[in-house]
Design an enzyme around this catalytic site. Sequence first.
Site, PDB file in Angstrom:
ATOM      1  N   ASP A  29       0.825  -1.213   0.000  1.00  0.00           N
ATOM      2  CA  ASP A  29       0.000   0.000   0.000  1.00  0.00           C
ATOM      3  C   ASP A  29       0.859   1.264   0.000  1.00  0.00           C
ATOM      4  O   ASP A  29       1.951   1.271   0.574  1.00  0.00           O
ATOM      5  CB  ASP A  29      -0.894  -0.027   1.250  1.00  0.00           C
ATOM      6  N   ASN A  77     -10.470  -3.178  -6.731  1.00  0.00           N
ATOM      7  CA  ASN A  77      -9.628  -2.207  -7.455  1.00  0.00           C
ATOM      8  C   ASN A  77     -10.162  -1.839  -8.839  1.00  0.00           C
ATOM      9  O   ASN A  77      -9.731  -0.852  -9.436  1.00  0.00           O
ATOM     10  CB  ASN A  77      -8.180  -2.714  -7.588  1.00  0.00           C
TER      11      ASN A  77
HETATM   12  C1  FPP Z   1      -1.698  -0.050  -3.650  1.00  0.00           C
HETATM   13  O1  FPP Z   1      -1.221   1.286  -3.568  1.00  0.00           O
HETATM   14  C2  FPP Z   1      -1.073  -0.745  -4.791  1.00  0.00           C
HETATM   15  C3  FPP Z   1      -1.733  -1.388  -5.804  1.00  0.00           C
HETATM   16  C4  FPP Z   1      -3.196  -1.473  -5.880  1.00  0.00           C
HETATM   17  C5  FPP Z   1      -1.008  -2.015  -6.926  1.00  0.00           C
HETATM   18  C6  FPP Z   1       0.205  -2.778  -6.515  1.00  0.00           C
HETATM   19  C7  FPP Z   1       0.844  -3.380  -7.719  1.00  0.00           C
HETATM   20  C8  FPP Z   1       2.179  -3.410  -7.950  1.00  0.00           C
HETATM   21  C9  FPP Z   1       3.191  -2.855  -7.024  1.00  0.00           C
HETATM   22  C10 FPP Z   1       2.683  -4.067  -9.194  1.00  0.00           C
HETATM   23  C11 FPP Z   1       3.037  -5.526  -8.944  1.00  0.00           C
HETATM   24  C12 FPP Z   1       3.392  -6.170 -10.234  1.00  0.00           C
HETATM   25  C13 FPP Z   1       3.441  -7.511 -10.472  1.00  0.00           C
HETATM   26  C14 FPP Z   1       3.748  -8.018 -11.822  1.00  0.00           C
HETATM   27  C15 FPP Z   1       3.186  -8.509  -9.450  1.00  0.00           C
HETATM   28  P1  FPP Z   1      -2.271   2.467  -3.730  1.00  0.00           P
HETATM   29  O2  FPP Z   1      -2.392   2.786  -5.175  1.00  0.00           O
HETATM   30  O3  FPP Z   1      -3.559   2.077  -3.079  1.00  0.00           O
HETATM   31  O4  FPP Z   1      -1.588   3.642  -2.968  1.00  0.00           O
HETATM   32  P2  FPP Z   1      -2.349   4.802  -2.177  1.00  0.00           P
HETATM   33  O5  FPP Z   1      -3.024   4.154  -1.007  1.00  0.00           O
HETATM   34  O6  FPP Z   1      -1.235   5.705  -1.782  1.00  0.00           O
HETATM   35  O7  FPP Z   1      -3.322   5.430  -3.118  1.00  0.00           O
END
Ligand code: FPP
Length: 253
Positions: A29, A77
């Site tokens: 996160d 998501n």
């Molecule tokens: C949450 O941060 C993150 C995600 C929903 C996506 C995570 C995916 C990756 C790191 C890529 C992984 C890739 C592979 C191929 C496995 P957020 O967007 O919710 O952050 P925020 O809370 O600050 O908005």
Amino acid sequence: MTVEPLPLQKLPPDLDCNRLPKHVAVIMDGNGRWANSKGRPRIMGHQKGVDTLKNLLYCCRDWGVSALTAYAFSTENWGRPSEEVAFLMTLFERVLRRELQEMMSENVRIRFVGNLGKLPNSLQSEIAKAMEDTENNSGIQFTVATNYGGREEIVQACKAIAHKVQLNDISITDINEDLFEQHLYTQGLQNPDLLIRTSGEMRISNFLLWQMAYAEIYVTETLWPDFNRDEFHQALSNYQKRDRRFGKVNDSK
Ligand code: FPP
């Protein structure tokens, strides 16, 4: 990609190699906030998050953790802006295509769990190839939860079991925890011992609801793109101080 497989780096001496979690799960996160804090678009955070995940995978391998599961995309998501969803789907596909050869040479076993049939066809093909090519690898088990929802997973397991009862393949008395686990997406994978969530949020957000029953939870304020070996060291150190009783009492106390 800036990440190279590091030469084998030893487990920090203050950690007990006999008390490591076998399976670590991560809720990655804070990508969006990390990018925003640098005046960059949210997607840059996801891009950097891939490097962090790869570093953690190698760190687990180096230090003797045998399984890592990452929550890459939840069933909720899809409600994000369509450009961000499209970016993530393309990112997963691109990363898989780019990293597969290296994952093979590093002996990593890759598995995707979730409602994979709802993902774009081209991503489904890359996933199928990655799982097939790496299925006989004997190194670290790397599981990626994509279009994953814990409640949905439990409901689909119930449906599959009910169907077997209806067909008289099994009877109601055959239903127990072992049989139930065999119908989860994670069938055959040990339950996580440690869940790490970055960015300070104290929730499990529909992740591995069944499997997390006795996982130790560690939350750090650090945003996912900044999570590194030092942070993982702290998480493991904290984990090793926990008294895991699994609902029982500790005989030595
Ligand atoms: C949450 O941060 C993150 C995600 C929903 C996506 C995570 C995916 C990756 C790191 C890529 C992984 C890739 C592979 C191929 C496995 P957020 O967007 O919710 O952050 P925020 O809370 O600050 O908005």
